[in-house]
Scaffold this motif. Structure first.
Motif, PDB file in Angstrom:
ATOM      1  N   THR A  49       0.382 -19.704 -13.765  1.00 34.15           N
ATOM      2  CA  THR A  49       0.587 -18.827 -14.920  1.00 34.15           C
ATOM      3  C   THR A  49      -0.647 -18.808 -15.816  1.00 34.15           C
ATOM      4  O   THR A  49      -0.696 -18.033 -16.773  1.00 34.15           O
ATOM      5  N   ALA A  50      -1.641 -19.630 -15.515  1.00 33.10           N
ATOM      6  CA  ALA A  50      -2.856 -19.701 -16.330  1.00 33.10           C
ATOM      7  C   ALA A  50      -3.836 -18.565 -16.006  1.00 33.10           C
ATOM      8  O   ALA A  50      -4.812 -18.369 -16.718  1.00 33.10           O
ATOM      9  N   ASP A  51      -3.572 -17.840 -14.928  1.00 35.61           N
ATOM     10  CA  ASP A  51      -4.436 -16.712 -14.574  1.00 35.61           C
ATOM     11  C   ASP A  51      -3.566 -15.587 -14.014  1.00 35.61           C
ATOM     12  O   ASP A  51      -2.344 -15.639 -14.112  1.00 35.61           O
ATOM     13  N   GLU A  52      -4.196 -14.598 -13.408  1.00 37.68           N
ATOM     14  CA  GLU A  52      -3.443 -13.433 -12.929  1.00 37.68           C
ATOM     15  C   GLU A  52      -2.738 -13.650 -11.597  1.00 37.68           C
ATOM     16  O   GLU A  52      -2.003 -12.775 -11.128  1.00 37.68           O
ATOM     17  N   THR A  53      -2.909 -14.817 -10.963  1.00 35.14           N
ATOM     18  CA  THR A  53      -2.342 -15.027  -9.625  1.00 35.14           C
ATOM     19  C   THR A  53      -0.822 -14.920  -9.606  1.00 35.14           C
ATOM     20  O   THR A  53      -0.250 -14.419  -8.640  1.00 35.14           O
ATOM     21  N   ILE A  54      -0.147 -15.364 -10.662  1.00 33.51           N
ATOM     22  CA  ILE A  54       1.312 -15.270 -10.675  1.00 33.51           C
ATOM     23  C   ILE A  54       1.762 -13.814 -10.761  1.00 33.51           C
ATOM     24  O   ILE A  54       2.736 -13.417 -10.106  1.00 33.51           O
ATOM     25  N   GLU A  55       1.066 -12.995 -11.531  1.00 34.11           N
ATOM     26  CA  GLU A  55       1.442 -11.582 -11.658  1.00 34.11           C
ATOM     27  C   GLU A  55       1.212 -10.844 -10.344  1.00 34.11           C
ATOM     28  O   GLU A  55       2.048 -10.016  -9.933  1.00 34.11           O
ATOM     29  N   ILE A  56       0.110 -11.124  -9.672  1.00 33.28           N
ATOM     30  CA  ILE A  56      -0.180 -10.514  -8.366  1.00 33.28           C
ATOM     31  C   ILE A  56       0.907 -10.910  -7.371  1.00 33.28           C
ATOM     32  O   ILE A  56       1.451 -10.066  -6.648  1.00 33.28           O
ATOM     33  N   PHE A  57       1.248 -12.192  -7.354  1.00 32.07           N
ATOM     34  CA  PHE A  57       2.285 -12.694  -6.443  1.00 32.07           C
ATOM     35  C   PHE A  57       3.628 -12.028  -6.714  1.00 32.07           C
ATOM     36  O   PHE A  57       4.292 -11.534  -5.794  1.00 32.07           O
ATOM     37  N   MET A  58       4.054 -11.993  -7.974  1.00 34.48           N
ATOM     38  CA  MET A  58       5.354 -11.414  -8.325  1.00 34.48           C
ATOM     39  C   MET A  58       5.403  -9.920  -7.978  1.00 34.48           C
ATOM     40  O   MET A  58       6.417  -9.435  -7.472  1.00 34.48           O
ATOM     41  N   ASP A  59       4.322  -9.192  -8.240  1.00 30.68           N
ATOM     42  CA  ASP A  59       4.285  -7.769  -7.907  1.00 30.68           C
ATOM     43  C   ASP A  59       4.378  -7.561  -6.396  1.00 30.68           C
ATOM     44  O   ASP A  59       5.101  -6.691  -5.922  1.00 30.68           O
ATOM     45  N   ARG A  60       3.645  -8.366  -5.657  1.00 25.79           N
ATOM     46  CA  ARG A  60       3.605  -8.226  -4.198  1.00 25.79           C
ATOM     47  C   ARG A  60       4.955  -8.552  -3.561  1.00 25.79           C
ATOM     48  O   ARG A  60       5.319  -7.973  -2.553  1.00 25.79           O
ATOM     49  N   LEU A  61       5.703  -9.473  -4.150  1.00 25.13           N
ATOM     50  CA  LEU A  61       6.995  -9.864  -3.584  1.00 25.13           C
ATOM     51  C   LEU A  61       8.000  -8.724  -3.555  1.00 25.13           C
ATOM     52  O   LEU A  61       8.812  -8.636  -2.642  1.00 25.13           O
ATOM     53  N   GLY A  62       7.961  -7.878  -4.572  1.00 21.97           N
ATOM     54  CA  GLY A  62       8.955  -6.814  -4.656  1.00 21.97           C
ATOM     55  C   GLY A  62      10.313  -7.387  -5.052  1.00 21.97           C
ATOM     56  O   GLY A  62      10.478  -8.597  -5.223  1.00 21.97           O
ATOM     57  N   PRO A  63      11.318  -6.515  -5.190  1.00 22.90           N
ATOM     58  CA  PRO A  63      12.619  -6.961  -5.691  1.00 22.90           C
ATOM     59  C   PRO A  63      13.340  -7.954  -4.782  1.00 22.90           C
ATOM     60  O   PRO A  63      13.944  -8.913  -5.271  1.00 22.90           O
ATOM     61  N   LYS A  64      13.281  -7.759  -3.462  1.00 33.10           N
ATOM     62  CA  LYS A  64      13.940  -8.716  -2.551  1.00 33.10           C
ATOM     63  C   LYS A  64      13.313 -10.092  -2.668  1.00 33.10           C
ATOM     64  O   LYS A  64      14.004 -11.102  -2.743  1.00 33.10           O
ATOM     65  N   GLY A  65      12.006 -10.128  -2.656  1.00 35.85           N
ATOM     66  CA  GLY A  65      11.301 -11.404  -2.746  1.00 35.85           C
ATOM     67  C   GLY A  65      11.548 -12.104  -4.065  1.00 35.85           C
ATOM     68  O   GLY A  65      11.740 -13.316  -4.109  1.00 35.85           O
ATOM     69  N   ARG A  66      11.546 -11.340  -5.158  1.00 33.23           N
ATOM     70  CA  ARG A  66      11.801 -11.941  -6.470  1.00 33.23           C
ATOM     71  C   ARG A  66      13.230 -12.488  -6.556  1.00 33.23           C
ATOM     72  O   ARG A  66      13.460 -13.532  -7.162  1.00 33.23           O
ATOM     73  N   THR A  67      14.170 -11.811  -5.898  1.00 33.43           N
ATOM     74  CA  THR A  67      15.556 -12.281  -5.915  1.00 33.43           C
ATOM     75  C   THR A  67      15.694 -13.615  -5.183  1.00 33.43           C
ATOM     76  O   THR A  67      16.323 -14.540  -5.696  1.00 33.43           O
ATOM     77  N   VAL A  68      15.085 -13.728  -3.996  1.00 32.71           N
ATOM     78  CA  VAL A  68      15.188 -15.011  -3.280  1.00 32.71           C
ATOM     79  C   VAL A  68      14.374 -16.092  -3.983  1.00 32.71           C
ATOM     80  O   VAL A  68      14.743 -17.264  -3.959  1.00 32.71           O
ATOM     81  N   LEU A  69      13.286 -15.694  -4.647  1.00 33.86           N
ATOM     82  CA  LEU A  69      12.508 -16.664  -5.424  1.00 33.86           C
ATOM     83  C   LEU A  69      13.337 -17.231  -6.574  1.00 33.86           C
ATOM     84  O   LEU A  69      13.300 -18.432  -6.843  1.00 33.86           O
TER      85      LEU A  69
END
Length: 129
Positions: free
Chosen positions: A82-102
């Protein structure tokens, strides 16, 4: 003074758990697996500060704080923070299905089971003073 009073307590490091995404959605997500950690109070406080007074946003921020790394389809391990943009890139790339299982992974690692909550609540002893 006893030895226990002289020596500070040693607390264990947070547990990290790796979850493998189901094969049928790995290609859609772009990842094979994700590693999630137990949150320390300081991590929870950072998530709370980012969320402000928005309860729905708090859940997302807690999940973001818990992500350690993810393994991409080619086997590359991407460190996530969360200290850089990597978390935002990861969350965007996951999409809704990925975010739900996360979110389910976060809950599995950081939330008590229903029977644990029930046992705790059953242990209550009320006193009038």
């Amino acid at each position: 003074m006893s030895d226990n009073q002289l020596n500070p307590r040693s607390y264990r490091q947070p547990v990290e758990v790796t979850f493998t995404f189901p094969e049928r959605i790995q290609t859609d997500l772009g990842y094979l697996s994700v590693t999630v950690r137990e949150l320390k109070a300081s991590s929870e406080a950072r998530a709370l500060a980012r969320a402000g007074n928005d309860g729905a946003k708090l859940i997302t921020e807690l999940v973001k704080e818990s992500v350690v790394c993810a393994t991409e389809l080619d086997g590359t391990v991407a460190r996530i923070s969360t200290a850089d943009e990597t978390i935002e890139i990861f969350m965007d790339r996951l999409g809704p299905k990925g975010r739900t299982v996360l979110m389910a992974a976060y809950s599995n690692v950081n939330q008590p089971q229903q029977d644990e909550i029930a046992d705790f609540l059953q242990s209550a002893k009320a006193v009038v003073r």
